[in-house]
Scaffold this active site. Structure first.
Site, PDB file in Angstrom:
ATOM      1  NE  ARG A  30      -3.750  -2.232   2.314  1.00  0.00           N
ATOM      2  CZ  ARG A  30      -4.699  -2.599   1.450  1.00  0.00           C
ATOM      3  NH1 ARG A  30      -5.039  -1.788   0.455  1.00  0.00           N
ATOM      4  NH2 ARG A  30      -5.313  -3.750   1.573  1.00  0.00           N
ATOM      5  CB  ILE A  32       3.598   5.701   2.692  1.00  0.00           C
ATOM      6  CG1 ILE A  32       3.710   5.788   4.204  1.00  0.00           C
ATOM      7  CG2 ILE A  32       4.187   6.912   1.990  1.00  0.00           C
ATOM      8  CD1 ILE A  32       5.142   5.713   4.704  1.00  0.00           C
ATOM      9  CG  ASN A  88       3.556   8.944 -11.946  1.00  0.00           C
ATOM     10  OD1 ASN A  88       2.653   9.190 -12.749  1.00  0.00           O
ATOM     11  ND2 ASN A  88       3.347   8.906 -10.639  1.00  0.00           N
ATOM     12  CB  VAL A  97      10.236   6.005  -5.659  1.00  0.00           C
ATOM     13  CG1 VAL A  97      11.096   4.802  -5.278  1.00  0.00           C
ATOM     14  CG2 VAL A  97       9.707   6.706  -4.396  1.00  0.00           C
ATOM     15  CG  HIS A 101       6.650   2.814  -8.655  1.00  0.00           C
ATOM     16  ND1 HIS A 101       7.844   3.492  -8.791  1.00  0.00           N
ATOM     17  CD2 HIS A 101       5.716   3.759  -8.417  1.00  0.00           C
ATOM     18  CE1 HIS A 101       7.637   4.776  -8.632  1.00  0.00           C
ATOM     19  NE2 HIS A 101       6.352   4.973  -8.402  1.00  0.00           N
ATOM     20  CG  HIS A 103       1.172   4.839  -8.797  1.00  0.00           C
ATOM     21  ND1 HIS A 103       1.267   5.485  -7.582  1.00  0.00           N
ATOM     22  CD2 HIS A 103       2.320   5.136  -9.461  1.00  0.00           C
ATOM     23  CE1 HIS A 103       2.411   6.152  -7.515  1.00  0.00           C
ATOM     24  NE2 HIS A 103       3.068   5.960  -8.654  1.00  0.00           N
TER      25      HIS A 103
HETATM   26  P1  AMP Z   1       6.031   8.077  -8.010  1.00  0.00           P
HETATM   27  O1  AMP Z   1       5.719   9.515  -7.730  1.00  0.00           O
HETATM   28  O2  AMP Z   1       5.316   7.529  -9.202  1.00  0.00           O
HETATM   29  O3  AMP Z   1       7.516   7.815  -8.037  1.00  0.00           O
HETATM   30  O4  AMP Z   1       5.415   7.269  -6.781  1.00  0.00           O
HETATM   31  C1  AMP Z   1       6.102   7.025  -5.605  1.00  0.00           C
HETATM   32  C2  AMP Z   1       5.095   6.646  -4.588  1.00  0.00           C
HETATM   33  O5  AMP Z   1       5.735   5.997  -3.520  1.00  0.00           O
HETATM   34  C3  AMP Z   1       4.335   7.841  -3.983  1.00  0.00           C
HETATM   35  O6  AMP Z   1       2.940   7.697  -4.245  1.00  0.00           O
HETATM   36  C4  AMP Z   1       4.667   7.753  -2.493  1.00  0.00           C
HETATM   37  O7  AMP Z   1       3.583   8.105  -1.668  1.00  0.00           O
HETATM   38  C5  AMP Z   1       5.055   6.291  -2.344  1.00  0.00           C
HETATM   39  N1  AMP Z   1       5.953   5.988  -1.237  1.00  0.00           N
HETATM   40  C6  AMP Z   1       7.092   6.631  -0.917  1.00  0.00           C
HETATM   41  N2  AMP Z   1       7.668   6.037   0.140  1.00  0.00           N
HETATM   42  C7  AMP Z   1       6.875   4.988   0.482  1.00  0.00           C
HETATM   43  C8  AMP Z   1       6.932   3.987   1.499  1.00  0.00           C
HETATM   44  N3  AMP Z   1       7.934   3.942   2.385  1.00  0.00           N
HETATM   45  N4  AMP Z   1       5.946   3.065   1.545  1.00  0.00           N
HETATM   46  C9  AMP Z   1       4.929   3.108   0.653  1.00  0.00           C
HETATM   47  N5  AMP Z   1       4.821   4.024  -0.320  1.00  0.00           N
HETATM   48  C10 AMP Z   1       5.779   4.953  -0.409  1.00  0.00           C
END
Ligand code: AMP
Length: 117
Positions: A30, A32, A88, A97, A101, A103
């Site tokens: 999930r 965060i 993204n 990140v 990944h 979403h």
């Molecule tokens: P993006 O902006 O597509 O790189 O998405 C990165 C996603 O990772 C964001 O929606 C963040 O809220 C999520 N995120 C960052 N750190 C964590 C974490 N420790 N656990 C779960 N989700 C995270």
């Protein structure tokens, strides 16, 4: 190559996450900071920084990511109401990140998307 991102730490159990699915290829947990009632991230265990960095050798893995998201959505009851899958890529895409990944957003009617306002 080791995934040095926060998602790599989750894969290696160095930091906690609410993991909802895992197999030898990928992990799902999930988000965060959810953007919808259900917001799950599907992350390959192979380090790939961005969708732009993916290539033909990753085709099967990318398919697994999509199918894992669809399977999860189906099991959670979102096939009929619907859901959204998003990747993204880099700065303008909103990527924060740098481990590829996907979403999965579900659980309510989702608004449109496009240029940030
Ligand atoms: P993006 O902006 O597509 O790189 O998405 C990165 C996603 O990772 C964001 O929606 C963040 O809220 C999520 N995120 C960052 N750190 C964590 C974490 N420790 N656990 C779960 N989700 C995270």
């Amino acid at each position: 190559m080791t995934d040095t991102t926060i998602f790599g730490k989750i894969i290696r159990r160095e930091i906690p996450a609410d993991i909802v699915f895992e197999d030898e290829h990928l992990i799902a947990f999930r988000d965060i900071a959810p953007s919808a009632p259900v917001h799950v991230l599907f992350v390959p265990k192979t380090p790939i920084a961005t969708l732009d960095a993916a290539c033909g050798e990753h085709a099967e893995l990318l398919g697994r990511l999509m199918l894992a998201a669809a399977d999860y959505a189906r099991r959670a009851g979102f096939s009929e109401p619907g859901y959204r899958v998003v990747v993204n890529c880099n700065g303008d895409g909103g990527q924060t990140v740098f481990q590829l990944h996907l979403h999965l957003l579900a659980g309510a009617p989702l608004g449109g998307f496009g240029v940030a306002r």
